[in-house]
Design a protein around this motif. Structure first.
Motif, PDB file in Angstrom:
ATOM      1  N   LYS A  41       0.760  -1.192  -0.061  1.00  0.00           N
ATOM      2  CA  LYS A  41      -0.115  -0.004   0.009  1.00  0.00           C
ATOM      3  C   LYS A  41       0.869   1.181   0.100  1.00  0.00           C
ATOM      4  N   ARG A  42       2.107   1.223   0.794  1.00  0.00           N
ATOM      5  CA  ARG A  42       2.890   2.379   0.637  1.00  0.00           C
ATOM      6  C   ARG A  42       3.502   2.643  -0.772  1.00  0.00           C
ATOM      7  N   ARG A  43       3.623   1.608  -1.425  1.00  0.00           N
ATOM      8  CA  ARG A  43       3.886   1.855  -2.851  1.00  0.00           C
ATOM      9  C   ARG A  43       2.919   2.218  -3.940  1.00  0.00           C
ATOM     10  N   GLY A  44       1.391   2.256  -3.267  1.00  0.00           N
ATOM     11  CA  GLY A  44       0.222   2.622  -3.982  1.00  0.00           C
ATOM     12  C   GLY A  44      -0.369   1.655  -4.767  1.00  0.00           C
ATOM     13  N   ALA A  45      -0.050   0.383  -4.498  1.00  0.00           N
ATOM     14  CA  ALA A  45      -0.971  -0.670  -5.254  1.00  0.00           C
ATOM     15  C   ALA A  45      -2.087  -0.887  -4.351  1.00  0.00           C
ATOM     16  N   THR A  46      -2.857  -1.740  -5.133  1.00  0.00           N
ATOM     17  CA  THR A  46      -4.138  -2.106  -4.871  1.00  0.00           C
ATOM     18  C   THR A  46      -3.735  -3.684  -4.183  1.00  0.00           C
ATOM     19  N   VAL A  47      -4.360  -3.771  -3.048  1.00  0.00           N
ATOM     20  CA  VAL A  47      -4.109  -4.903  -2.164  1.00  0.00           C
ATOM     21  C   VAL A  47      -5.482  -5.791  -2.190  1.00  0.00           C
ATOM     22  N   THR A  48      -5.275  -7.121  -2.192  1.00  0.00           N
ATOM     23  CA  THR A  48      -6.513  -7.881  -2.038  1.00  0.00           C
ATOM     24  C   THR A  48      -5.494  -8.933  -1.041  1.00  0.00           C
ATOM     25  N   ALA A  49      -6.119  -9.389   0.231  1.00  0.00           N
ATOM     26  CA  ALA A  49      -5.460 -10.010   1.495  1.00  0.00           C
ATOM     27  C   ALA A  49      -6.484 -11.278   1.422  1.00  0.00           C
ATOM     28  N   ILE A  50      -5.820 -12.418   1.759  1.00  0.00           N
ATOM     29  CA  ILE A  50      -6.570 -13.803   2.258  1.00  0.00           C
ATOM     30  C   ILE A  50      -6.123 -13.938   3.508  1.00  0.00           C
ATOM     31  N   VAL A  51      -7.169 -14.084   4.676  1.00  0.00           N
ATOM     32  CA  VAL A  51      -6.881 -14.033   5.873  1.00  0.00           C
ATOM     33  C   VAL A  51      -7.944 -14.750   6.504  1.00  0.00           C
ATOM     34  N   GLY A  52      -7.928 -15.314   7.633  1.00  0.00           N
ATOM     35  CA  GLY A  52      -9.165 -15.840   8.445  1.00  0.00           C
ATOM     36  C   GLY A  52     -10.215 -14.928   8.816  1.00  0.00           C
ATOM     37  N   ALA A  53     -11.358 -15.502   8.651  1.00  0.00           N
ATOM     38  CA  ALA A  53     -12.595 -14.721   8.844  1.00  0.00           C
ATOM     39  C   ALA A  53     -12.699 -14.015   9.927  1.00  0.00           C
ATOM     40  N   SER A  54     -12.047 -14.437  11.119  1.00  0.00           N
ATOM     41  CA  SER A  54     -12.160 -13.526  12.324  1.00  0.00           C
ATOM     42  C   SER A  54     -11.217 -12.360  12.250  1.00  0.00           C
ATOM     43  N   LYS A  55     -10.349 -12.111  11.279  1.00  0.00           N
ATOM     44  CA  LYS A  55      -9.475 -11.230  11.356  1.00  0.00           C
ATOM     45  C   LYS A  55      -9.466 -10.298  10.097  1.00  0.00           C
ATOM     46  N   MET A  56     -10.498 -10.296   9.404  1.00  0.00           N
ATOM     47  CA  MET A  56     -10.887  -9.873   8.124  1.00  0.00           C
ATOM     48  C   MET A  56     -10.926  -8.147   8.381  1.00  0.00           C
ATOM     49  N   ASP A  57     -11.406  -7.732   9.510  1.00  0.00           N
ATOM     50  CA  ASP A  57     -11.753  -6.323   9.963  1.00  0.00           C
ATOM     51  C   ASP A  57     -10.311  -5.719  10.063  1.00  0.00           C
ATOM     52  N   GLN A  58      -9.322  -6.549  10.966  1.00  0.00           N
ATOM     53  CA  GLN A  58      -8.212  -6.125  11.500  1.00  0.00           C
ATOM     54  C   GLN A  58      -7.176  -5.830  10.134  1.00  0.00           C
ATOM     55  N   VAL A  59      -7.476  -6.716   9.191  1.00  0.00           N
ATOM     56  CA  VAL A  59      -6.424  -6.434   8.016  1.00  0.00           C
ATOM     57  C   VAL A  59      -6.943  -5.257   7.266  1.00  0.00           C
ATOM     58  N   ARG A  60      -8.404  -5.239   6.867  1.00  0.00           N
ATOM     59  CA  ARG A  60      -8.627  -4.055   6.444  1.00  0.00           C
ATOM     60  C   ARG A  60      -8.303  -2.761   6.912  1.00  0.00           C
TER      61      ARG A  60
END
Length: 376
Positions: free
Chosen positions: A224-243
């Motif tokens: 994100k620091r380089r300006g990229a669009t990021v899609t993350a794969i993560v456990g369902a309980s952690k999705m909000d924290q990664v957003r």
């Protein structure tokens, strides 16, 4: 204890008999379970030419130390780290990063420390400075890919004091806490190296697996620091924290990746999971995409459909040795507050087994940090 701390030749370099100054440390005595982590008194390191002595203020916990203790890097291991940790572990001569792990030794790849003393000829102005240690060291210069790693090839930061080459300490001027700084070296160094090698830019859509872990959460921020669009794969309980740390899109771990994204959807895959999802990663990559990895927590053996690889002109990029700009870049990002440290939890140094057990449960987001006793 004396027998456990003796090397293959019977010599105990951690013997404190007649030693004027000792410290607390965790000595890893061989491949195996948590019983191989021995918290004890050992001599304070004596400086050699070109070295500095650091008081360890905080030390991060990584998959690296667990994998090395388990001998996971051995070609005989085919499963995930968690599977290896729960199985009976035997000595594995090829279980370390390089030729062999120098048991018994002190692990600890991530170090935030304060310079306490320097060898003759080393700049005395370093004394008293708070520093981070570049754990991946190019022993023959950056023209060679050969490396040695603090905490894997020689004694590291799971102690009150550690000695390192003066060339590998970087003064950091920041208001971050010691624990926050200790999350940076290995996780963010590894992440920045992958982002750097893959030449991530604002034109890229980047897919990050294992995005809640230390390396994965660092990749999200650095992409994100380089300006990229990021899609993350993560456990369902952690999705909000990664957003919250910057991911533009989040996919729950276990969901069908191809169905979620479609084929030919992303420019770069940063994948430290591997295992059974590897084939799907190639499916969602655009033509001339870059796949970059520095780990395989989901399993080291994968199925590669060569047609996906060569018909799409893909690049597969392996990353272990850090490139020269990586660590200076990180220091700059910290000092300009362009990163957000994520300390999931701290533990006292003597609680290392508890930290590693909880680490393997993968319920946290970010990094665990060990705090050595301040006395001594």
């Amino acid at each position: 204890m004396t027998k456990e701390l003796s090397g293959k030749e019977g010599e105990n370099r951690f013997d404190t008999t007649g030693v004027s100054r000792t410290m607390k440390a965790v000595v890893t005595v061989g491949n195996g379970g948590y019983d191989k982590l021995v918290y004890c008194d050992v001599p304070v390191p004596a400086l050699g030419a070109g070295e500095v002595l650091l008081q360890v203020l905080a030390a991060g916990v990584n998959n690296t130390e667990i994998n090395t203790r388990l001998g996971w890097y051995s070609s005989s291991v085919t499963g995930r780290t968690e599977e290896t940790a729960s199985a009976e572990t035997t000595e594995r001569a090829d279980g370390g990063w390089n030729e062999g792990t120098p048991f018994p030794f002190i692990q600890g790849t991530d170090c935030c420390g304060r310079v306490a003393s320097v060898a003759p000829g080393v700049d005395a102005a370093l004394i008293g400075k708070r520093v981070l240690v570049r754990a991946c060291m190019r022993k023959d210069g950056f023209g060679s890919m050969d490396t040695v790693w603090m905490g894997s090839d020689f004694d590291g930061a799971f102690a009150q004091w550690v000695k390192v080459p003066a060339t590998e300490v970087f003064v950091v001027e920041s208001g971050w806490s010691d624990a926050e700084l200790a999350t940076i070296p290995c996780a963010y160094g590894t992440a920045e190296n992958m982002v750097h090698r893959a030449q991530v830019s604002s034109a890229d859509h980047v897919l990050v697996t294992g995005a809640s872990g230390g390396v994965g959460s660092a990749v999200v921020q650095l992409a994100k620091r380089r300006g990229a669009t990021v899609t993350a794969i993560v456990g369902a309980s952690k999705m909000d924290q990664v957003r919250a740390i910057g991911a533009d899109h989040v996919i729950a771990r276990g969901d069908d990746i191809v169905a979620s994204l479609g084929e030919n959807a992303v420019d770069v895959v940063v994948d430290n999971v591997a295992g059974g999802t590897f084939g799907s990663m190639l499916k969602v990559m655009k033509r001339a995409g870059r796949y970059v990895s520095s780990g395989a927590i989901g399993g080291p053996l994968v199925t590669l459909d060569m047609r996906d690889f060569y018909l799409k002109d893909l690049r597969l990029i392996g990353c272990t040795a850090w490139d020269e700009p990586v660590f200076p870049n990180l220091i700059g990002y910290i000092e300009r507050n362009e990163l957000r440290p994520i300390v999931a939890k701290t533990f006292p140094l003597e609680g290392i087994a508890d930290a590693q057990r909880e680490f393997l449960e993968k319920k946290h987001v970010g990094n665990f940090v060990l705090i050595p006793p301040s006395d001594g």
